[in-house]
Design a protein around this motif. Structure first.
Motif, short mmCIF file in Angstrom:
data_model
loop_
_atom_site.label_atom_id
_atom_site.label_comp_id
_atom_site.label_asym_id
_atom_site.label_seq_id
_atom_site.Cartn_x
_atom_site.Cartn_y
_atom_site.Cartn_z
N UNK A 109 0.84 -1.21 0.00
CA UNK A 109 0.00 0.00 0.00
C UNK A 109 0.87 1.25 0.00
N UNK A 110 1.95 1.19 0.77
CA UNK A 110 2.84 2.36 0.83
C UNK A 110 3.36 2.68 -0.58
N UNK A 111 3.77 1.63 -1.29
CA UNK A 111 4.34 1.85 -2.64
C UNK A 111 3.27 2.41 -3.57
N UNK A 112 2.06 1.87 -3.46
CA UNK A 112 0.98 2.34 -4.33
C UNK A 112 0.69 3.83 -4.08
N UNK A 113 0.63 4.19 -2.78
CA UNK A 113 0.35 5.59 -2.44
C UNK A 113 1.48 6.49 -2.93
N UNK A 114 2.70 6.02 -2.74
CA UNK A 114 3.86 6.79 -3.19
C UNK A 114 3.81 7.01 -4.71
N UNK A 115 3.36 5.99 -5.42
CA UNK A 115 3.25 6.11 -6.88
C UNK A 115 2.16 7.11 -7.25
N UNK A 116 1.04 7.07 -6.51
CA UNK A 116 -0.04 8.04 -6.78
C UNK A 116 0.46 9.47 -6.56
#
Ligand SMILES: Cc1cc2nc3c(=O)[nH]c(=O)nc-3n(C[C@H](O)[C@H](O)[C@H](O)COP(=O)(O)OP(=O)(O)OC[C@H]3O[C@@H](n4cnc5c(N)ncnc54)[C@H](O)[C@@H]3O)c2cc1C
Length: 565
Positions: A540-547
């Motif tokens: 989730x952290x990576x996904x948010x960082x990508x967003x």
């Protein structure tokens, strides 16, 4: 004698007798008698004897004759004697006596096995049961609610009882994911994908039984919880689950202060669906305004009122203002002056959770970006197109309510002591008064700090720490150790007020009364760093960082994901 040895012995004798009686005369091979003995031993060993089950044994063992005939008489014996197995009609006629021999052998084997088993029981008594190691009695801890409090409690219990199979943990939640509410405004403001701020409960809690369902009643006397939509015992629908320890972590709901029209017409801002709906509503209003030639009719479409100047309201107002102003470029017919984001607050300074100076700072920065404040104003009613405030009406088609919360209404149906907000009153150990084995925490509980005696605020920060104490106290209670009271010194608070701007007030470690204040870009960077760290799950952290990275380079997305018509 061990039961398998006894059965094998019975089968050997029965197999030998049946083999000599029927196979030696029909199959004409010493091999077949030997095989008959082995088959008898295996057949008897594999079957748990039941008294006088002659017919069952006769049928079952006779049926066994057919495959053995095929394997032994048709295939194995010709091969062993150097011939090729033959399947023709002529050969089958030759094998027919052997088939009869095997079937009759089976029938006799079945009858004899049963007769010897009955005899053995009469002479020596029933078979000795294997020593059964009684499974340890399971203590079932049921957690109602999979928000911050419930999920953290389950996580701590999993860790504490990792090697103890006598404790079962069950988590019941209406959805199958934990919603990370601090980032909810960013979903409404189209900065983050909705699912990226939700952590799946099943994969996060491997040792916990997860039930997606809604708790509708608790029978404290019989220690049972009634669920709807749950799939307890594998069956969806209404179900009851038993508990030994019950944790109430049901959170809170919006409190409309008795204003029925507000409840009916306003948007809520508590769940993921609420945030998705708000985002889609903004886009929908822009589309309608774009098609509306009359400027008077266009204005209410582009006026968004947010009631409540606490964290949730301020963060939402900031995010919506950025989003709406950002997408204006996609609607060239609409003018910036047509757009209004209005924040209504009953006091003269927003963000009562922070120092007054930070509240005023936040207000100034938001005003500079175009947010309109209606301070010292109370919302009294709403009708389609009009939001009624104590200092005058606002023509607006969209109202979002963040001005009040109340503990989960299910608590009202339970015979528990509650405070005037409706939260369950708990001891300092988080145990519910007068109900042994029942605990409550988070937004649905009225918790007093065991050291300061002050009420704990309904925030995720406190819910998470309460969960750690509660899980330890459950273990202490199960092990007969003394329980400890809950104590936690707030770490401070952070609030994003708009694009790359935030306010932060952090407590100085070990000095309760002192705090450090931050604002602007630095506070915003702190907010992102701290909450990204707190968001559960590396994925989730990576996904948010990508967003967040995509947001730096591309305009906000105006695709409607649900149809609001
Ligand atoms: C927009 C927003 C922003 C916020 N920002 C912050 C912040 O920055 N920092 C902070 O500390 N706090 C913040 N909060 C507050 C924080 O979210 C709450 O204090 C926290 O969620 C409380 O945790 P909880 O587990 O008690 O309740 P919740 O997290 O609300 O969890 C309750 C759970 O119970 C489930 N449930 C309810 N009824 C039933 C039922 N009958 N049966 C089964 N399940 C049920 C719900 O689906 C939910 O999953 C914010 C809140 C909002 C709304």
């Amino acid at each position: 004698m061990h039961r398998l040895t006894r059965r094998a012995l019975i089968g050997t004798i029965a197999g030998a007798l049946a083999g000599v009686a029927l196979l030696s005369s029909t199959v004409h091979s010493a091999w077949c008698v030997l095989i008959g003995i082995l088959v008898g031993a295996a057949y008897a060993a594999a079957n748990r004897p039941a008294r006088y089950a002659y017919v069952d044994n006769l049928m079952a063992a006779s049926a066994l004759g057919l495959p053995i005939w095929g394997l032994v008489s048709v295939i194995a014996i010709p091969l062993l004697t150097g011939q090729t197995p033959q399947w023709g009609a002529h050969q089958m006629r030759t094998h027919f006596p052997a088939l009869m021999g095997w079937v009759l052998y089976g029938a006799l084997l079945g009858l004899l096995t049963q007769a010897f088993a009955d005899l053995a029981e009469r002479l020596f008594g029933p078979e000795l049961e294997e020593e059964v190691v009684a499974p340890p009695t399971k203590k079932r801890i049921v957690i109602l609610g999979g928000g911050f409090a419930g999920m953290k409690t389950a996580e701590c219990l999993e860790e504490q009882f990792r090697t103890d199979p006598s404790v079962a943990i069950t988590l019941v939640n209406e959805t199958n994911a934990l919603l990370f509410t601090p980032m909810l405004a960013e979903v409404a403001g189209s900065s983050l994908e909705p699912s990226h701020i939700s952590t799946p409960l099943r994969s996060s809690l491997p040792r916990t039984e997860f039930i997606r369902g809604t708790a509708v009643a608790v029978d404290f006397e019989n220690r049972r919880v009634r669920l709807t939509g749950g799939a307890a015992n594998g069956a969806p629908g209404n179900s009851d689950i038993r508990y030994d320890q019950l944790v109430l972590a049901l959170g809170s709901v919006s409190n409309y202060l008795g204003m029925a029209n507000v409840e009916r017409l306003a948007f809520n801002f508590k769940t993921l669906l609420d945030a998705i709906r708000i985002r889609n509503r903004v886009i929908e209003m822009f589309e309608r305004a774009d098609a509306e030639p009359d400027s008077l009719k266009r204005r209410p479409l582009l006026t968004f009122v947010i009631a409540g100047g606490g964290f949730a309201g301020v963060e939402l107002a900031g995010a919506l203002n950025d989003f709406a102003r950002g997408i204006l470029a996609d609607y060239p017919r609409l003018q910036p002056q047509d757009l209004k984001v209005i924040l209504v607050h009953a006091r003269d300074v927003i963000l009562p959770e922070l120092s007054e100076s930070l509240g005023r700072y936040a207000q100034k920065r938001m005003e500079a970006r175009g947010v309109i404040f209606r301070l010292n104003a109370r919302l009294s009613d709403v009708s389609p197109g009009v939001v009624m405030l104590s200092d005058g009406d606002v023509q607006a088609d969209t109202l979002v309510w963040t001005a009040g919360t109340a503990p989960n209404p299910l608590l009202k149906l339970l015979p528990l002591e509650r405070d005037k907000r409706g939260a369950v009153i708990v001891e300092k150990t988080l145990a519910v008064k007068g109900h042994p084995g029942v605990w409550a925490l988070g937004d649905c509980a009225a918790v007093l700090d065991s050291e300061t005696g002050k009420p704990c605020p309904p925030t995720a920060q406190f819910a998470l720490r309460e969960a750690v104490r509660l899980a330890r106290n459950i273990q202490a209670q199960l092990e007969g150790r003394p329980l400890k009271g809950f104590h936690f010194d707030s770490l401070g608070a952070l609030c994003v007020v708009g694009h790359q701007t935030a306010c932060a007030e952090l407590t100085v470690p070990f000095v309760r009364s002192k705090s450090m204040r931050f604002s602007g870009l630095l506070a915003w960077a702190m907010w992102r760093g701290i909450y990204l760290g707190k968001l559960p799950g590396i994925e989730r952290k990576i996904r948010v960082l990508m967003d967040w990275t995509a947001e730096l380079f591309f305009p906000r997305d105006v695709v409607q994901t649900i149809d609001l018509k």
